[in-house]
Design an enzyme around this catalytic site. Structure first.
Site, PDB file in Angstrom:
ATOM      1  CG  ASP A  25      -9.514   2.337  -0.229  1.00  0.00           C
ATOM      2  OD1 ASP A  25      -9.063   1.220  -0.535  1.00  0.00           O
ATOM      3  OD2 ASP A  25      -8.922   3.128   0.538  1.00  0.00           O
ATOM      4  CG  ASP A  56      -2.258   0.604   0.997  1.00  0.00           C
ATOM      5  OD1 ASP A  56      -2.363   1.444   0.099  1.00  0.00           O
ATOM      6  OD2 ASP A  56      -3.213   0.252   1.723  1.00  0.00           O
TER       7      ASP A  56
END
Ligand code: GLA
Length: 744
Positions: A545, A475
């Site tokens: 997301d 990430d």
């Protein structure tokens, strides 16, 4: 391919003051360039493949109607008033540069693509020099023998007495003939990535750019599809698609002046990035990839997908596992028992892999929320008393593989790492660092080789200690919020953005040299790093997301213009959705997720038995169609952007013997009229048997089990009922269908 090589040899031998045509071809595309000694290389043609005779007969480049067709215009001597590909300050302060051809050559190339695959093609190398300075530049154009993609890039070597400064350094300039040209490009932000924008190119300048420093695919993306002859059609018309293979700050510009052309430029963004090039040093720009298709935007996408699976994506030829990722299920609330339960549940639904997301690490500062611990990649023994070993043995017990989340380029100021190395972070000289997520997040300075070693060690330590780890979610959740490196000298602070990206690439190369097999997901606050600069080191990316199935249709649609389904991580999540609050049926959520790389992002404990059964069925059905979705050709049939409440696409296996068709209704109105969708990409002469997947209806579709010719399906199409035949409450507005087509 060979014949062009021969032509080139002849031409090279006679290169003089008259224009010589040089050409580069892929299976279906041709690029033609004019070169002559002492002149600037000029654009002649890029489009459908031409024969040798046609290329020979093609008129030379023209300067009629103020058109300027130079392929790498440099600022200051010949070009001042319009955008230039290159600009610099010479050692003596001169701001003008001329890059004129001295030579060129053809090369037959067999080399390794960045994902490790061997590629074959041809390369044109044009050598340029400034008559006033000893500097040397090269333009490179490289073709592939088996896919329709040409990549181009440049380099520049400083042969002056001392350091020079590069102030503009695009990778490419390509003139595009005016007409009725439309540019399709993608804008977006966190949780709303890849929104499609179509601009008709007229006068003026279109600039797409990114200055995030870390994640260049939020805000605008650099990719553009140019539909050359009218409003973009998915199925017909000439299209040039282009992508910059770079993960740092970029600038893509389309300038349209009074001439007959639009001028396309793409490369590293020079804003706050002037580059000091020492004597004898060479600066190489990232590559730009071009494709041409006369099958509309969907055709150009298929070219990108094929090239991506073969040469850009790690393991583009290997089926992806169906996984459960823990994030939306438990967020930071990680504990051994909870992980075991999630592993058990995904295994019971047929899943193959479990990924533990954020929240598992931090010793002195346990990661309870997002305000601490990045940098301290040690297991939090309070949460996980048996450590990663315990999780791996639970995964074995449950019969799933195990994966784990890291964000190795970052730290929190609340971390042991930051306490030990405050000088490792990016921050403006003399100022307090600006803090990001959680009020404490900072970015590590990857221009510093010690930091590169550290970031490598985060991955290396995990994989050395736990070789059973099958998957890493990598990430990156912060931009550069303040410009400055504590490693670079004050003279070279402007190198920060480029150096960070170079540092990251060198870490990723080391990782892939040592760990070629592990599956790695590219995530950056969702789809912040969806770019072909990084993808050769990753297997897939997290699209967004935002897991809301309705919004995902739009985001996955946009993302599919340049990126294949195998790379698009697409997960079934909870209702109400955590980002939009929308309640969407589990069937619809599954039907959307299984048009990409299927996974789940949910707490299975909270699902009803009925929901679990539908997911079990979806996972089972996905296993049947996985090779078609992940390796097949995508046809976008009906765009959600049409505004008539319908989206539809399909994948067709290379042999055209199997296909899978998706149909999603986007909104319900009473007495609604939805268009019928015609299929594409099938063999018109074969009969295809239809079976519905993920079926929830009490009564089968009228054509269930029947066969139709490919011709019929592509010219007439099948009528989809606009709702589901279930209990009254089950007839949600979120109607959707997935059909498997099998040739008889
Ligand atoms: C980012 C990612 C999410 C999740 C969280 C964890 O937002 O995009 O998928 O991993 O970080 O903090």
């Amino acid at each position: 391919m060979k014949k062009y090589f021969l032509l080139a040899c002849l031409a090279a031998a006679t290169l003089g003051s008259h224009a010589e045509k040089i050409a580069l071809s892929t299976p279906n595309n041709t690029l033609v360039i004019d070169v002559w000694k002492g002149g600037e290389p000029t654009f002649v043609y890029y489009g459908a493949k031409l024969s040798m005779d046609e290329i020979k007969a093609m008129p030379a480049a023209t300067n009629a109607n103020w058109s300027h067709l130079q392929l790498y215009p440099a600022y200051g001597a010949t070009h001042c008033e319009s955008e230039t590909a290159f600009a610099m300050r010479h050692y003596d302060g001169n701001l003008s540069t001329q890059l004129l051809v001295t030579d060129y050559k053809y090369e037959n190339i067999t080399d390794l693509a960045p994902n490790g695959a061997t590629r074959h093609g041809n390369r044109i190398v044009i050598t340029l020099q400034d008559p006033l300075y000893p500097d040397v530049a090269h333009l490179y154009y490289q073709s592939y023998d088996d896919v329709d993609m040409i990549e181009c890039w440049t380099d520049f070597t400083n042969n002056e007495k001392g350091t020079v400064t590069l102030t503009q350094f695009y990778s490419t300039c390509m003139p595009i003939r005016r007409g009725n040209v439309h540019a399709t490009h993608f804008t977006g932000t966190w949780a709303a990535e890849a929104q499609m924008v179509v601009d008709k190119l007229q006068g003026g300048t279109l600039v797409l750019k990114n200055k995030d420093g870390m994640r260049n695919a939020h805000t605008e993306r650099n990719e553009i599809m140019f539909s050359l002859d009218g409003y973009p059609s998915e199925t017909s018309g000439d299209v040039i698609g282009t992508s910059l293979l770079y993960s740092g700050n970029y600038r893509t510009t389309v300038e349209t002046d009074a001439s007959e052309y639009h001028y396309f430029f793409s490369g590293i963004n020079p804003d706050n990035s002037e580059y000091h090039l020492g004597k004898g040093q060479t600066f190489t720009t990232p590559r730009v990839a071009y494709t041409f298709s006369n099958e509309g935007t969907s055709g150009a996408s298929r070219n990108f997908h094929r090239w991506a699976r073969k040469y850009q994506l790690r393991h583009g030829d290997k089926e992806r596992d169906i996984l459960l990722n823990s994030w939306e299920g438990v967020y930071f609330d990680i504990n051994q028992q909870g992980m075991d339960q999630m592993m058990h549940d995904i295994a019971s639904m047929g899943g193959e892999l479990f990924v533990m997301d954020d929240g598992w690490f931090g010793d002195k500062y346990p990661r309870k929320t997002d305000n601490s611990s990045l940098g301290d990649w040690f297991v939090d023994r309070n949460k996980l008393p048996n450590g990663i070993e315990g999780l791996i043995s639970d995964a074995k017990k449950n019969g799933v593989k195990f994966g784990i989340w890291i964000e190795p380029e970052m730290a929190n100021t609340t971390s042991v790492l930051y306490e030990a190395h405050p000088d490792w972070i990016v921050k403006a000289p003399g100022r307090e660092p600006v803090l990001g997520r959680g009020g404490t997040q900072v970015v590590l300075d990857l221009s510093n080789p010690q930091v590169q070693d550290f970031v490598f060690s985060v991955f290396d330590n995990l994989l050395t200690k736990y070789p059973e780890i099958a998957y890493i979610k990598w990430d990156c959740n912060a931009p550069i919020m303040n410009h400055g490196s504590q490693y670079l000298t004050m003279d070279n602070q402007s190198h920060l953005f480029i150096a960070l990206h170079d540092g990251l690439l060198s870490v990723l190369k080391r990782i892939r040299a040592k760990y070629p097999d592990v599956i790695v997901q590219d995530c950056a606050s969702g789809g912040g790093r969806v770019n072909y600069g990084l993808l050769p080191y990753f297997d897939e990316f997290w699209v967004s997301d935002d897991t809301d199935a309705l919004q995902r249709i739009y985001m996955q649609w946009g993302t599919s213009y340049f990126y294949p389904a195998i790379a698009q991580a697409s997960h079934i999540s909870a209702a109400p959705n955590h980002q939009t609050g929308r309640v969407v049926s589990i069937k619809f959520r599954a039907d959307v997720a299984m048009s990409g790389r299927l996974g789940m992002e949910i707490q299975p404990k909270n699902m009803t038995d009925e929901e679990k059964n539908i997911c079990r069925q979806a996972i089972n059905d996905y296993k049947r169609i996985r090779p078609i979705v992940q390796f097949g050709d995508q046809y976008r049939l009906h765009s959600p952007y049409e505004g008539d409440n319908l989206a539809s696409l399909m994948y067709v296996a290379e042999q055209k013997d199997r296909a899978v068709f998706y149909w999603w209704k986007l909104e319900t109105f009473v007495n609604q009229h939805l268009p019928r969708v015609k299929m594409q990409g099938l063999d018109p002469n074969r009969q295809y048997r239809i079976s519905e997947l993920n079926r929830i209806d009490n009564v089968a579709l009228p054509f269930e089990g029947q066969s139709f010719s490919g011709h019929y399906l592509m010219t007439v199409g099948l009528e989809m009922p606009s709702g589901h035949n279930t209990s009254y409450s089950g007839q949600t507005d979120w109607a959707s269908r997935v059909l498997l087509l099998e040739a008889q």
